[in-house]
Write a protein that holds these residues in place. Structure first.
Motif, short mmCIF file in Angstrom:
data_model
loop_
_atom_site.label_atom_id
_atom_site.label_comp_id
_atom_site.label_asym_id
_atom_site.label_seq_id
_atom_site.Cartn_x
_atom_site.Cartn_y
_atom_site.Cartn_z
N HIS A 490 0.85 -1.18 0.00
CA HIS A 490 0.00 0.00 0.00
C HIS A 490 0.89 1.23 0.00
O HIS A 490 1.98 1.22 0.59
N TYR A 491 0.44 2.28 -0.67
CA TYR A 491 1.26 3.48 -0.79
C TYR A 491 0.37 4.72 -0.73
O TYR A 491 -0.86 4.64 -0.95
N LEU A 492 1.00 5.84 -0.46
CA LEU A 492 0.25 7.08 -0.40
C LEU A 492 0.12 7.68 -1.79
O LEU A 492 1.11 7.94 -2.47
N TYR A 493 -1.13 7.87 -2.21
CA TYR A 493 -1.39 8.59 -3.45
C TYR A 493 -2.23 9.81 -3.11
O TYR A 493 -3.39 9.69 -2.70
N HIS A 494 -1.62 10.97 -3.26
CA HIS A 494 -2.28 12.24 -2.93
C HIS A 494 -2.90 12.20 -1.54
O HIS A 494 -4.01 12.66 -1.32
N GLY A 495 -2.14 11.60 -0.61
CA GLY A 495 -2.53 11.59 0.79
C GLY A 495 -3.42 10.44 1.21
O GLY A 495 -3.74 10.30 2.40
N THR A 496 -3.83 9.59 0.28
CA THR A 496 -4.70 8.47 0.59
C THR A 496 -3.94 7.16 0.48
O THR A 496 -3.25 6.92 -0.52
N CYS A 497 -4.06 6.30 1.47
CA CYS A 497 -3.40 5.00 1.43
C CYS A 497 -4.11 4.14 0.38
O CYS A 497 -5.32 3.87 0.47
N THR A 498 -3.37 3.72 -0.61
CA THR A 498 -3.92 3.08 -1.81
C THR A 498 -3.26 1.73 -2.04
O THR A 498 -2.03 1.61 -1.90
N ALA A 499 -4.03 0.74 -2.39
CA ALA A 499 -3.48 -0.60 -2.64
C ALA A 499 -2.79 -0.66 -4.00
O ALA A 499 -3.29 -0.11 -4.98
N MET A 500 -1.63 -1.30 -4.03
CA MET A 500 -0.98 -1.59 -5.31
C MET A 500 -1.76 -2.67 -6.05
O MET A 500 -2.44 -3.49 -5.43
N ASP A 501 -1.67 -2.66 -7.36
CA ASP A 501 -2.24 -3.73 -8.17
C ASP A 501 -1.21 -4.84 -8.33
O ASP A 501 -0.06 -4.57 -8.69
N LYS A 502 -1.63 -6.06 -8.09
CA LYS A 502 -0.74 -7.21 -8.28
C LYS A 502 -1.03 -7.84 -9.64
O LYS A 502 -2.16 -8.24 -9.92
N VAL A 503 0.00 -7.92 -10.47
CA VAL A 503 -0.14 -8.55 -11.78
C VAL A 503 0.80 -9.75 -11.81
O VAL A 503 2.00 -9.63 -11.50
N GLU A 504 0.27 -10.90 -12.15
CA GLU A 504 1.07 -12.12 -12.13
C GLU A 504 0.94 -12.87 -13.46
O GLU A 504 -0.09 -12.79 -14.14
N GLN A 505 2.01 -13.58 -13.80
CA GLN A 505 2.01 -14.45 -14.95
C GLN A 505 2.66 -15.76 -14.56
O GLN A 505 3.85 -15.79 -14.21
N ALA A 506 1.89 -16.85 -14.56
CA ALA A 506 2.42 -18.17 -14.22
C ALA A 506 2.94 -18.85 -15.48
O ALA A 506 2.34 -18.75 -16.55
N ASN A 507 4.05 -19.53 -15.35
CA ASN A 507 4.64 -20.28 -16.46
C ASN A 507 5.06 -21.65 -15.99
O ASN A 507 5.59 -21.80 -14.88
N SER A 508 4.86 -22.63 -16.82
CA SER A 508 5.35 -23.98 -16.55
C SER A 508 5.81 -24.60 -17.86
O SER A 508 5.33 -24.23 -18.93
N TRP A 509 6.74 -25.52 -17.76
CA TRP A 509 7.27 -26.12 -18.97
C TRP A 509 7.60 -27.59 -18.73
O TRP A 509 7.81 -28.02 -17.60
N LYS A 510 7.64 -28.34 -19.82
CA LYS A 510 7.89 -29.78 -19.75
C LYS A 510 9.29 -30.09 -20.25
O LYS A 510 9.87 -29.33 -21.03
N PRO A 511 9.85 -31.22 -19.86
CA PRO A 511 11.21 -31.61 -20.28
C PRO A 511 11.20 -32.19 -21.68
O PRO A 511 11.46 -33.36 -21.88
N THR A 512 10.88 -31.36 -22.68
CA THR A 512 10.78 -31.87 -24.05
C THR A 512 12.01 -31.54 -24.90
O THR A 512 12.09 -31.95 -26.04
N LEU A 513 12.96 -30.79 -24.35
CA LEU A 513 14.09 -30.35 -25.16
C LEU A 513 15.31 -31.22 -24.92
O LEU A 513 15.60 -31.63 -23.80
N ALA A 514 16.04 -31.48 -25.98
CA ALA A 514 17.16 -32.41 -25.90
C ALA A 514 18.35 -31.86 -25.15
O ALA A 514 19.30 -32.58 -24.89
N ASP A 515 18.33 -30.58 -24.79
CA ASP A 515 19.45 -30.03 -24.04
C ASP A 515 19.35 -30.34 -22.55
O ASP A 515 20.16 -29.89 -21.75
N GLY A 516 18.34 -31.09 -22.16
CA GLY A 516 18.24 -31.53 -20.78
C GLY A 516 17.49 -30.60 -19.86
O GLY A 516 17.51 -30.80 -18.64
N THR A 517 16.84 -29.60 -20.38
CA THR A 517 16.06 -28.70 -19.53
C THR A 517 15.01 -29.50 -18.77
O THR A 517 14.23 -30.23 -19.36
#
Length: 926
Positions: A490-517
């Motif tokens: 939370h932060y002060l915006y023009h004197g008012t305590c204001t909630a930040m916006d949370k933006v998220e991006q989830a990522n997942s991957w499978k072991p399909t690459l031959a480099d061993g990832t």
């Protein structure tokens, strides 16, 4: 008619485990026979538009136009090094200019460039197609380079054809970067460090939701009026063309093989899908391009840390003076693009700064981006690997070596202006740009466009004019200190305590690459405020704050589409004033150059915010209304911007040069390092000499560019004075004397890094090059650290790297990236050494550093470090990497096409020049 074009994998892509990396030739041949189908060629002649270049327009874009490859073509490339047609046919001519330029004449230019005339002669037509069977558009490809020439009888058909051709040439790359722009690359292409680094780099600065992306479209259309509505219609038609190709290639099984390699398609059953493109995908792509090339400024927190270090070392008054001298905000010795005395004040240092919010010493921490990581790579090691990979993959594009050389007709042999110019977008396989010609209602242009954004030509030529750009880097980004309240979100915006916006991006991957990832996942999280995303946490005067970054193009990357639309419209651009009006609609930070048969012109674009009185753009300020941009509206992120007349601009100056250097006097919001020695000087010296002599031609201006592209800036502009200090007394030490002799011989030979002969892969003056490469970081450290102190010296190197030689993997660009000598301490060394020699220095450093200002002590330090450098073996100077063996000097400098898909290309000899480049001289005007 299907087109098979070579794709390129991310560095991490390899043959999947179900296809062994090394297949027997018979197996590959059988697979090829099953997957390839014939591609027919037509014999029709493309319709030509009104072309006033008279055969004197040329361009080049390595490695080749063909950026898609089927699975069979990728396997053949990996097994035998074979290349699909037009995958690298522009790489050889591009590379050959490094040896061919000294004898270049106008009639030989197209030995190293393509003929960029409109249309295709009938005997040069390789193929003709009506995409999706449409009767209102034709795509003709030429034999030499396979460039698409798109001709439409309707606006919709024209743009449909542009989308279809783009997908033919860059579908996989377009797909990669729409996922990068959304922070979804690892889920799409696998979780190797390079992929993680790419998505993390861009998501931090543009953490957009789908609603944010759509809002950009709505805003741009609303602001653009009739042109905005036309742009949306063009985008819809362009997308329809892309998706028509996806459907056709899927049905015909000639889509890029990377979809097989990453598990999106099954190479046996063809199960799986390639997702259609939608308008918000193009916004995601735009956010990546804008972040890479068009968003100058920022770095206020790093500036604050080095200022605090200077004040800790010298006290507040003297420390500030020292800091300002290294910052070189408005250095009087800096090379300028506008050199006729014009002044364009912007972001000047205020007499008394207001609202500064400098952090308490030791309190700054970077906001974590990655959370909830699972998989074999964990913790800081994975984060570090991803960050390193990101820098290696895209830094060359971000740092760039875009340049421009433009000479007015008053100084040319023909009386018509001559231009050699182009953007640097890094070296990738496939290239981020593609070539095309588009002819249709309201559109008449040929040139380069970013893949996936090619509804218009973005850099190139119209019927009787050409235009190009270099990254300008002026400051459109500010850092605000938002005071926290209640908790850390939370932060002060023009004197008012204001909630930040949370933006998220989830990522997942499978072991399909031959480099061993290994399989894994993580979530990227960004906290957004009205003042932009949170980048750092700190305390200021004991108060907990979050430092946020706000840029004027944030949530407005799409706005620039109107300017590009105008540049493609022959009715909108009929002269230099019209050109300037078009580029004024581009909100990214670029230097724009123009040439026709009669005039030249320049304009610096970007939405430069009008800052509050007393705000110093170099440092963080409090997030309070008194220090916000004038008339800033957080709901739309709009504000007052400096008027167009206040942007550096010019028509018909005798000549223009640009190599990401300072634009004009008093235009101060620029990157560090714009002082007395800058790589722009390499162009300035050569072009000024040509203009003084008169009779400039396309060939002579190209020779000037190519010569500068091989020059070592340190050796040409700084080394002579270093040798002068050493030579102030007789050099008695045999090791030092031998090194001096080699360096002197190199300077006398032109101070270039060039092969002994074409293809030799060995440098002339190789030992001198090795010595300077080893000496530069040693002499800079020996010159400045004793008096600055190690803490301040380290802080200043965070603002500006010491070196960026072609092989300097530790520099701003990374290895094998081509770009060199943009970022380094050449100006500091130059000013300090001239002061030691007692020569006049305008805008000197606050103190004299080499030997404490004593000539003898300075000389001793230089000789000591020179001896150390001379004794440093090549294997240590060039330690080797995944591309080169230790000690291989030529290879360490060489340019590699960084793989973004399955097709790989060989390295070429180093050149410091644009990726896409035009050589133009118009013979007539409408």
């Amino acid at each position: 008619m299907p087109r098979r074009t070579p794709g390129t994998t991310l560095d991490t892509l390899r043959t999947p485990r179900r296809f062994p990396k090394f297949l027997k030739a018979a197996s590959i041949c059988a697979l090829v026979a099953g997957l390839l189908s014939p591609v027919t060629a037509g014999a029709a002649r493309a319709a030509t538009a009104d072309d006033h270049c008279g055969g004197q327009c040329s361009d080049i874009l390595p490695p080749g136009e063909n950026g898609n490859a089927t699975l069979a073509e990728i396997l053949l490339n990996q097994a035998f090094g074979t290349q699909p047609a037009h995958a690298e046919d522009q790489l050889g001519p591009y590379a050959d200019l490094a040896k061919g330029y000294p004898t270049l004449t106008d009639d030989k230019i197209n030995s190293f460039f393509n003929d960029a005339s409109f249309g295709v002669p009938s005997d040069q037509v390789a193929s003709t197609e009506k995409p999706a069977g449409r009767g209102d558009v034709t795509i003709v490809r030429d034999k030499k380079s396979g460039v698409p020439h798109i001709t439409g009888t309707t606006r919709y058909g024209t743009e449909f054809g542009a989308g279809y051709a783009a997908a033919e040439d860059r579908l996989w790359l377009m797909d990669v970067f729409r996922h990068v722009g959304r922070g979804q690359l690892t889920s799409f292409a696998g979780g190797a460090p390079a992929n993680q680094g790419l998505e993390q780099q861009f998501y931090r600065s543009a953490p957009y939701t789908e609603a944010d992306l759509q809002a950009q479209i709505d805003t741009a259309v609303a602001k653009g009026g009739a042109r905005g509505r036309q742009a949306l219609a063009d985008v819809d038609a362009y997308l329809a063309g892309i998706n028509a190709y996806i459907d056709a290639s899927d049905a015909g099984r000639y889509f890029p093989g990377e979809y097989d390699l990453t598990g999106h398609k099954d190479p046996i059953t063809n199960a799986g899908t390639i997702e259609h493109f939608k308008a918000t995908d193009l916004v995601a792509l735009s956010s990546v391009i804008g972040s890479l090339f068009g968003s100058g400024g920022g770095g206020e927190v790093t500036n604050a840390l080095s200022l605090l270090a200077a004040q800790a070392e010298y006290g507040v008054q003297e420390g500030t003076r020292v800091w300002e001298s290294f910052r070189e905000r408005n250095d009087p010795e800096a090379v300028l693009t506008l050199h006729d005395g014009q002044s364009f004040p912007y972001a000047a240092k205020p007499a008394t700064a207001q609202g500064e919010a400098l952090p308490d010493p030791g309190s700054v921490t970077q906001e974590p981006l990655v959370h909830d990581r699972t998989g074999s790579a964990t913790g800081s090691a994975a984060k570090g690997a991803a960050t390193t990979a990101a820098k290696a993959a895209v830094s060359s594009a971000r740092r760039g070596m875009s340049n421009a050389l433009v000479v007015s007709g008053a100084h040319t042999a023909s009386g018509h202006p001559v231009a050699v110019f182009g953007p640097q977008t890094g070296y990738f396989a496939p290239q981020l740009l593609l070539l095309q010609e588009i002819q249709g209602p309201g559109i008449s242009a040929r040139g380069a466009s970013f893949a996936g954004l090619s509804m218009y030509v973005e850099l190139g030529r119209g019927q009787d004019y050409s235009w190009s750009a270099t990254t300008s880097g002026q400051d459109i980004i500010d850092t605000y200190a938002v005071e926290l309240c209640q908790d850390d979100v939370h932060y002060l915006y023009h004197g008012t305590c204001t909630a930040m916006d949370k933006v998220e991006q989830a990522n997942s991957w499978k072991p399909t690459l031959a480099d061993g990832t290994a399989a894994g996942s993580y979530t990227m999280r960004v906290w957004r405020t009205k003042y932009g995303p949170v980048q750092y946490r700190a305390t200021v005067g004991g108060k907990k704050v979050a430092y946020t970054t706000l840029r004027s193009s944030y949530r407005h990357e799409v706005d620039s589409i109107i300017g590009f639309q105008m540049l493609n419209d022959p009715d909108a651009v009929k002269g230099p004033q019209d050109f300037q009006k078009a580029t004024q609609h581009i909100n990214f930070t670029f230097n724009w150059f123009y040439a026709d048969a009669q005039h030249t012109a320049y304009y610096n674009s970007g939405d430069n915010p009008v800052r509050a009185n007393g705000v110093d753009a170099e440092f963080p300020v409090w997030a309070q209304s008194a220090y916000e941009w004038k008339n800033w509206d957080p709901a739309t992120n709009t504000a007052d911007y400096t008027p167009t007349s206040a942007h550096p601009n010019s028509i018909d100056q005798d000549y223009y040069i640009s190599w990401n250097n300072k634009q004009a006097k008093d235009y101060t919001a620029a990157p560090w390092g714009e002082g007395s020695v800058h790589r722009g000087d390499l162009l300035e010296d050569r072009v000024k000499a040509l203009v003084t002599a008169g009779g400039v031609t396309r060939a002579s201006l190209t020779r000037a560019m190519a010569d500068a592209a091989l020059a070592d800036l340190r050796a040409e502009d700084v080394l002579p004075n270093l040798l002068k200090v050493i030579g102030s007394s007789q050099v008695t030490d045999p090791t030092a004397a031998a090194a001096v002799s080699k360096l002197q011989a190199w300077v006398a030979a032109g101070a270039r890094r060039t092969e002994t002969s074409a293809g030799s892969k060995a440098y002339a003056n190789a030992d001198a090059v090795r010595i300077l490469d080893a000496w530069w970081p040693l002499l800079v450290k020996g010159e400045f650290e004793p008096r600055l102190g190690s803490d301040l010296y380290t802080a200043f190197t965070a603002n500006l790297p010491v070196d960026e030689s072609p092989s300097a993997g530790h520099g701003a660009t990374g290895s094998h990236a081509g770009s060199a000598f943009q970022y380094g301490w050449w100006s500091y060394v130059d000013k300090d050494i001239r002061a030691v020699l007692g020569e006049p220095v305008q805008g000197p450093l606050a103190q004299t550093y080499c030997g404490g200002g004593n000539l003898g002590a300075c000389r001793d330090m230089l000789i000591s470090t020179l001896k150390q450098a001379a004794g440093t073996p090549a294997a240590q100077v060039y330690p080797g990497d995944d591309q080169c063996s230790a000690g291989d000097q030529w290879c360490a400098d060489s340019i590699a096409q960084r793989a973004l898909g399955g097709i790989k290309h060989g390295k070429i000899s180093w050149q410091n020049r644009p990726t896409y480049q035009q050589v133009v001289e118009y013979t007539s005007h409408r």
